[in-house]
Each structure stands twice: as C-alpha cells, then as structure tokens.
Design a protein around this motif. Structure first.
Motif, mmCIF file in Angstrom:
data_model
loop_
_atom_site.group_PDB
_atom_site.id
_atom_site.type_symbol
_atom_site.label_atom_id
_atom_site.label_comp_id
_atom_site.label_asym_id
_atom_site.label_seq_id
_atom_site.Cartn_x
_atom_site.Cartn_y
_atom_site.Cartn_z
ATOM 1 N N ARG A 104 0.808 -1.227 0.000
ATOM 2 C CA ARG A 104 0.000 0.000 0.000
ATOM 3 C C ARG A 104 0.840 1.276 0.000
ATOM 4 O O ARG A 104 0.495 2.264 0.651
ATOM 5 C CB ARG A 104 -0.960 -0.007 1.192
ATOM 6 C CG ARG A 104 -1.968 -1.148 1.142
ATOM 7 C CD ARG A 104 -2.894 -1.115 2.325
ATOM 8 N NE ARG A 104 -3.861 -2.221 2.256
ATOM 9 C CZ ARG A 104 -4.779 -2.458 3.187
ATOM 10 N NH1 ARG A 104 -4.874 -1.663 4.248
ATOM 11 N NH2 ARG A 104 -5.609 -3.472 3.069
ATOM 12 N N LEU A 105 1.902 1.229 -0.757
ATOM 13 C CA LEU A 105 2.687 2.446 -0.954
ATOM 14 C C LEU A 105 1.962 3.308 -1.987
ATOM 15 O O LEU A 105 1.480 2.804 -3.000
ATOM 16 C CB LEU A 105 4.091 2.078 -1.459
ATOM 17 C CG LEU A 105 5.206 3.092 -1.203
ATOM 18 C CD1 LEU A 105 5.424 3.269 0.293
ATOM 19 C CD2 LEU A 105 6.491 2.621 -1.872
ATOM 20 N N LYS A 106 1.861 4.591 -1.741
ATOM 21 C CA LYS A 106 1.141 5.476 -2.645
ATOM 22 C C LYS A 106 1.797 5.504 -4.020
ATOM 23 O O LYS A 106 2.998 5.283 -4.154
ATOM 24 C CB LYS A 106 1.076 6.882 -2.059
ATOM 25 C CG LYS A 106 0.192 6.972 -0.811
ATOM 26 C CD LYS A 106 0.117 8.397 -0.302
ATOM 27 C CE LYS A 106 -0.797 8.483 0.927
ATOM 28 N NZ LYS A 106 -0.878 9.867 1.461
ATOM 29 N N SER A 107 0.991 5.794 -5.033
ATOM 30 C CA SER A 107 1.466 5.720 -6.425
ATOM 31 C C SER A 107 2.666 6.629 -6.672
ATOM 32 O O SER A 107 3.595 6.268 -7.403
ATOM 33 C CB SER A 107 0.332 6.069 -7.390
ATOM 34 O OG SER A 107 -0.187 7.359 -7.107
ATOM 35 N N ARG A 108 2.682 7.818 -6.045
ATOM 36 C CA ARG A 108 3.815 8.727 -6.220
ATOM 37 C C ARG A 108 5.089 8.135 -5.620
ATOM 38 O O ARG A 108 6.161 8.170 -6.247
ATOM 39 C CB ARG A 108 3.502 10.074 -5.568
ATOM 40 C CG ARG A 108 4.600 11.124 -5.785
ATOM 41 C CD ARG A 108 4.286 12.379 -5.014
ATOM 42 N NE ARG A 108 4.200 12.110 -3.585
ATOM 43 C CZ ARG A 108 3.394 12.776 -2.754
ATOM 44 N NH1 ARG A 108 2.587 13.712 -3.216
ATOM 45 N NH2 ARG A 108 3.385 12.471 -1.462
ATOM 46 N N ALA A 109 4.988 7.560 -4.430
ATOM 47 C CA ALA A 109 6.146 6.931 -3.791
ATOM 48 C C ALA A 109 6.605 5.720 -4.595
ATOM 49 O O ALA A 109 7.815 5.483 -4.735
ATOM 50 C CB ALA A 109 5.802 6.519 -2.364
ATOM 51 N N ARG A 110 5.648 4.955 -5.147
ATOM 52 C CA ARG A 110 6.010 3.809 -6.001
ATOM 53 C C ARG A 110 6.824 4.279 -7.204
ATOM 54 O O ARG A 110 7.803 3.637 -7.593
ATOM 55 C CB ARG A 110 4.759 3.078 -6.480
ATOM 56 C CG ARG A 110 3.990 2.344 -5.427
ATOM 57 C CD ARG A 110 3.115 1.261 -6.033
ATOM 58 N NE ARG A 110 2.167 1.775 -7.005
ATOM 59 C CZ ARG A 110 0.934 2.173 -6.708
ATOM 60 N NH1 ARG A 110 0.513 2.161 -5.449
ATOM 61 N NH2 ARG A 110 0.115 2.599 -7.658
ATOM 62 N N PHE A 111 6.392 5.382 -7.785
ATOM 63 C CA PHE A 111 7.101 5.925 -8.952
ATOM 64 C C PHE A 111 8.551 6.226 -8.612
ATOM 65 O O PHE A 111 9.473 5.850 -9.348
ATOM 66 C CB PHE A 111 6.408 7.199 -9.454
ATOM 67 C CG PHE A 111 7.241 7.987 -10.424
ATOM 68 C CD1 PHE A 111 7.353 7.587 -11.740
ATOM 69 C CD2 PHE A 111 7.928 9.120 -10.002
ATOM 70 C CE1 PHE A 111 8.141 8.317 -12.634
ATOM 71 C CE2 PHE A 111 8.714 9.847 -10.881
ATOM 72 C CZ PHE A 111 8.815 9.437 -12.208
ATOM 73 N N PHE A 112 8.792 6.895 -7.497
ATOM 74 C CA PHE A 112 10.158 7.299 -7.162
ATOM 75 C C PHE A 112 11.028 6.096 -6.774
ATOM 76 O O PHE A 112 12.230 6.095 -7.063
ATOM 77 C CB PHE A 112 10.137 8.347 -6.049
ATOM 78 C CG PHE A 112 9.726 9.707 -6.526
ATOM 79 C CD1 PHE A 112 10.495 10.394 -7.443
ATOM 80 C CD2 PHE A 112 8.546 10.290 -6.071
ATOM 81 C CE1 PHE A 112 10.105 11.653 -7.897
ATOM 82 C CE2 PHE A 112 8.150 11.538 -6.517
ATOM 83 C CZ PHE A 112 8.933 12.221 -7.437
ATOM 84 N N VAL A 113 10.446 5.087 -6.134
ATOM 85 C CA VAL A 113 11.212 3.882 -5.813
ATOM 86 C C VAL A 113 11.633 3.180 -7.104
ATOM 87 O O VAL A 113 12.801 2.794 -7.273
ATOM 88 C CB VAL A 113 10.394 2.917 -4.924
ATOM 89 C CG1 VAL A 113 11.108 1.571 -4.795
ATOM 90 C CG2 VAL A 113 10.190 3.528 -3.538
ATOM 91 N N ILE A 114 10.695 3.021 -8.039
ATOM 92 C CA ILE A 114 11.014 2.355 -9.306
ATOM 93 C C ILE A 114 11.980 3.203 -10.132
ATOM 94 O O ILE A 114 12.879 2.675 -10.790
ATOM 95 C CB ILE A 114 9.722 2.062 -10.097
ATOM 96 C CG1 ILE A 114 8.860 1.069 -9.321
ATOM 97 C CG2 ILE A 114 10.040 1.494 -11.480
ATOM 98 C CD1 ILE A 114 7.494 0.817 -9.923
ATOM 99 N N LEU A 115 11.825 4.524 -10.074
ATOM 100 C CA LEU A 115 12.759 5.414 -10.772
ATOM 101 C C LEU A 115 14.183 5.234 -10.254
ATOM 102 O O LEU A 115 15.135 5.132 -11.038
ATOM 103 C CB LEU A 115 12.324 6.876 -10.590
ATOM 104 C CG LEU A 115 13.260 7.937 -11.184
ATOM 105 C CD1 LEU A 115 13.262 7.866 -12.699
ATOM 106 C CD2 LEU A 115 12.868 9.337 -10.709
ATOM 107 N N CYS A 116 14.332 5.194 -8.922
ATOM 108 C CA CYS A 116 15.670 5.009 -8.329
ATOM 109 C C CYS A 116 16.241 3.632 -8.662
ATOM 110 O O CYS A 116 17.459 3.473 -8.755
ATOM 111 C CB CYS A 116 15.602 5.218 -6.814
ATOM 112 S SG CYS A 116 15.376 6.938 -6.327
ATOM 113 N N LEU A 117 15.361 2.643 -8.839
ATOM 114 C CA LEU A 117 15.833 1.317 -9.236
ATOM 115 C C LEU A 117 16.330 1.333 -10.678
ATOM 116 O O LEU A 117 17.428 0.834 -10.974
ATOM 117 C CB LEU A 117 14.706 0.287 -9.081
ATOM 118 C CG LEU A 117 15.004 -1.146 -9.556
ATOM 119 C CD1 LEU A 117 16.233 -1.707 -8.843
ATOM 120 C CD2 LEU A 117 13.793 -2.041 -9.316
#
Length: 467
Positions: A104-117
C-alpha cells in the motif's frame, strides 16, 4: 498529479528501463564487439555444457545454470545470454511494482522507488551482464511479492525459495530470514512455512555443506567498499546520489520502526553484513534503492517557499541519477573482453593442438577456455588445487631464473604462454621486461607465435630440465 497520471508515468519507466539495458549492448555492437560482457557468462555456459556432458558434478550447479541448461534447448547461446538478463530485469521491475502496491505504498512513492531502481548502477550491471545476480535479484523481489500476497500460492513460493536457496550459501540463509521476519511481523502460524524452511535446509545440507570442505581460492582480491559503491569503481555498486537520498528516506521511515521491528533489524543487519559477504550486496542495494525512492518522494512532496527552487533541486537530483546511469551503461558496454583478445584466443583454437595447455594471468583463464577451447593452468573458478596453482603461477610470472621457470612449465606441461596489455598495467607487472616477460625474450626456449596491440603469445620450445 492524480493517481492515474502517476501510474501512466510508471509505465513509461519500463520503456526507459529497456532503453538503458540495451545501451551497453548497442555500444558493443557498434564497435563490432559481439562478445559477452564480463566473465560470469563464460563460466556459466562452460559449467552448463560440462553438466550436460556429465563432466561436472550436478551438486556444483547454480539455479542460473539450471535455467541456461533448460533454455539451451530453444535458444542459441549468443541470444540466450543476452536475452535472459533483459527479461529478468523487466520482470523484476514488474514484481517490484506489484509488491509496492501490496504494501500500500502510494502511487507517487512507487514511482520514485522504481525510478531510483531503474536509474541505478545496480540495475544496469545486474540486468545487462549475464550472471547469477540477475536471477537472484528477480527471485528475491518475486518471493517478497508471493509471500505478501493475501492469496498465497505455496507451490510457487516453494519453487522460488528453492531456486533462491540454490543461488548461494548466504542467499539460502537470507531466504530463511525472510520467512522468519514475515512470520513474526504478520504472526503467521509456523506450520504454513514449514515447507519453504525444509527446502532451505535441504539446500544447505545437500549442496553447501560438502562445499565447506572444498578448497576456496584465496588469491582473488575482494574490495568490499568498491563492490558497494559505484563511485569507487564497482560496476555493481550504489551511486552517491542514491546513498544521500537513502539517508533521507531512512529518516522518514524510521518512525515506523516499532511496528516493523524485525524488518528494520534484519535490514540493518543485512546492510552491515554485505560489507563482509559479497553475496548479500544484492539485498542491501535493493534496500538502499527503496530508501532512496522514499527520500526522493519526500523532497517532491515537501512544500518550499520558492517553488522554482524545489523544481530546480528535483531536476538536479534526476539529472544526477540519469547521467550517472548513462555513464555506468557506457562503462559496462566497454568492459572486457575486447575484439583483440577474442582474435588472439580464437587464433589459438585454430592453430594449436586440442591437448595444448595454456598459461596466462588467471583473469584471462575463462576467456581462453571459451574462445580458445584450450585448458588453462588457472582461472578464477577452478576450485580444487587453485591456491597451489596460483602459488606456482606467481612464481612463474615473477621469476628471472630460467630453471625455476622451466620447473613450473614442465610441472603443468605448458605449451603456450599468453601475455596481455593489462598484465603490464598493474594486473601482474608495472611495466614490460619484468619477471617472466623478461625470460620470454630467450629465443632458445620461447617462440613468439602471435601478437597484436593487446595480446602476445609464445610457444614453449625448450627442453625439460632432465634432458
């Protein structure tokens, strides 16, 4: 932005990921170099072929080599070892996205985690170079997704646990720790995870316990700081921007430590342990990338007095990650072996007896075995007797005594000696005309058979000490 807009942007990250992973191969192709990047691919394909032929013990196999053996029935080697890492990289991104949704990580936080990956040295090297690391990373993310799903598929969990446990000794232990942490944090009945634990114990007992008594190569240098940080030259490391963002991310998620005590404790333990055990670097890097994404998300959502300063700061962070990633991709694309080495070792295959034995720096061993199809005195994965062979190799490379050199040459029945440019640049010597290279000028014992700007090859024509 709205949730749907963030989800669409996340979809674009998959396209960016494909472009980044194709960049090293494109650089190699444009230069005319169609060799595999690095050394791991050559060892894995050699091991897979030896197992198929029954030459190598099946107990020594890794899960990645099992995949190679299976897929060799459908794909040629050249395509296989380039396609597998790319597919595993995209699948890792997909299941990372699904896992972040489950927690349940918010969509914006998901974006930045995947971006950093996607914009990490870890991602570029892991999913460009064909190696066990690619499969291990994918299996780890997949296992997290499977065990955190509400609807458990235990057959898939058991299979994933087995393949991850077969990735290495420390991978097996860490897999067990994942189940322990999950069962404690979610208060799961221990009976439900008995099969995964049994699989891990089976792997440790059957596969890794016998390896305790096998001689390990002691001569391969391990620079753990270099392995951990890309700015110190480690192609699998984490960049400075990611480290700084991770520190910020850690500060923001630290407030949840009481709810996730076992998760936090195990994560800290893995990061510390990864400085001493190379296999664990994969997990610590993924943890740091997650924290970096949370740090990036914090900077984005924080209100600034001057909005243009915030936008400028976010742009600097993004460009820093992007430029670092492109630089890493270029460096990976330019890794050894190069065309000159392939030319030299291929020449050896066409112009020497199949029974010929070759001596060179151990770093060239796997390439000589693959391109030259000849046995070598020492490579990086020889295992048994490798330390004794290294000591003899060290003696031969550094001696000025012809009789001492002949003693080692005759002991291993060496036919050809190969010297590469990198051996003069610190791998073995600091300059030319030192040690063995000085002795190779003796035309009564050595005859130069091949040379280009990168590789020199001599045939030993001297008599044994007894003659």
């Amino acid at each position: 932005m709205k949730v749907d807009e963030w989800n669409r942007i996340i979809g674009l990250l998959f396209l960016l990921a494909v472009m980044i992973l194709l960049l090293p191969h494109s650089i190699r192709t444009l230069s005319g170099n169609n060799t595999f990047i690095g050394k791991e691919a050559y060892f894995d394909i050699k091991s897979a072929n030896e197992i198929i032929k029954g030459v190598k013990d099946f107990k020594e196999i890794t899960s990645y080599q099992i995949i190679i053996i299976f897929l060799l029935k459908f794909l040629k080697t050249d395509a296989l070892l380039r396609v597998i890492p790319l597919i595993l990289g995209i699948l890792t991104l997909y299941f990372c996205k699904k896992f972040l949704e489950i927690i349940r990580l918010k969509s914006r936080a998901r974006f930045f985690v995947i971006l950093c990956l996607v914009l990490s040295s870890f991602f570029v090297s892991t999913f460009t170079i064909s190696s066990q690391r690619a499969l291990t990373s994918f299996l780890f993310v997949l296992l997290l997704y499977l065990i955190y799903k509400k609807r458990k598929e235990w057959s898939l969990i058991n299979l994933t646990s087995l393949l991850l446990a077969l990735s290495g000794f420390w991978n097996a232990l860490y897999t067990g720790m994942i189940f322990f942490v999950y069962s404690r944090s979610k208060k799961i009945d221990g009976k439900k995870i008995i099969w995964p634990i049994m699989i891990i114990l089976f792997s440790l007992t059957l596969v890794y316990l016998p390896q305790v008594f096998i001689e390990k190569p002691e001569f391969i240098e391990q620079n753990y700081l270099k392995s951990f940080l890309s700015d110190f030259g480690g192609i699998n490391g984490i960049g400075t921007f990611s480290i700084l963002l991770a520190c910020v991310g850690l500060l923001k998620v630290w407030k949840f430590k009481r709810k996730n005590y076992f998760l936090y404790a195990s994560s800290i333990a893995v990061v510390i342990a990864s400085f001493f055990f190379n296999e664990l670097i994969i997990y610590s890097q993924l943890i740091i990338i997650f924290l970096a994404g949370m740090g990036f998300n914090y900077f984005y959502k924080t209100k600034w007095e001057a909005d243009y300063l915030k936008q400028g700061f976010i742009l600097v962070l993004f460009c820093g990650l992007l430029f670092s990633t492109v630089s890493d991709a270029i460096n990976v694309g330019q890794m050894q072996p190069n065309l000159k080495k392939m030319e030299a070792f291929s020449w050896l295959k066409e112009n020497s007896s199949k029974e010929s034995i070759v001596f060179s720096d151990y770093r060239n061993g796997l390439w000589i075995e693959y391109f030259g199809d000849r046995a070598v005195v020492l490579d990086e994965r020889m295992g048994k007797t490798s330390n004794k062979r290294f000591n003899d190799s060290y003696t031969l490379l550094n001696t000025y005594d012809m009789n001492q050199a002949k003693e080692v040459i005759n002991k291993y029945e060496i036919d050809y000696i190969i010297v590469t440019k990198k051996m003069f640049e610190g791998d073995v010597w600091e300059r030319e005309e030192l040690g063995l290279h000085f002795l190779l000028g003796n035309k009564e014992n050595f005859k130069l058979k091949f040379n280009n700007s990168e590789v020199w090859m001599w045939k030993y024509i001297g008599a044994s000490l007894d003659e």
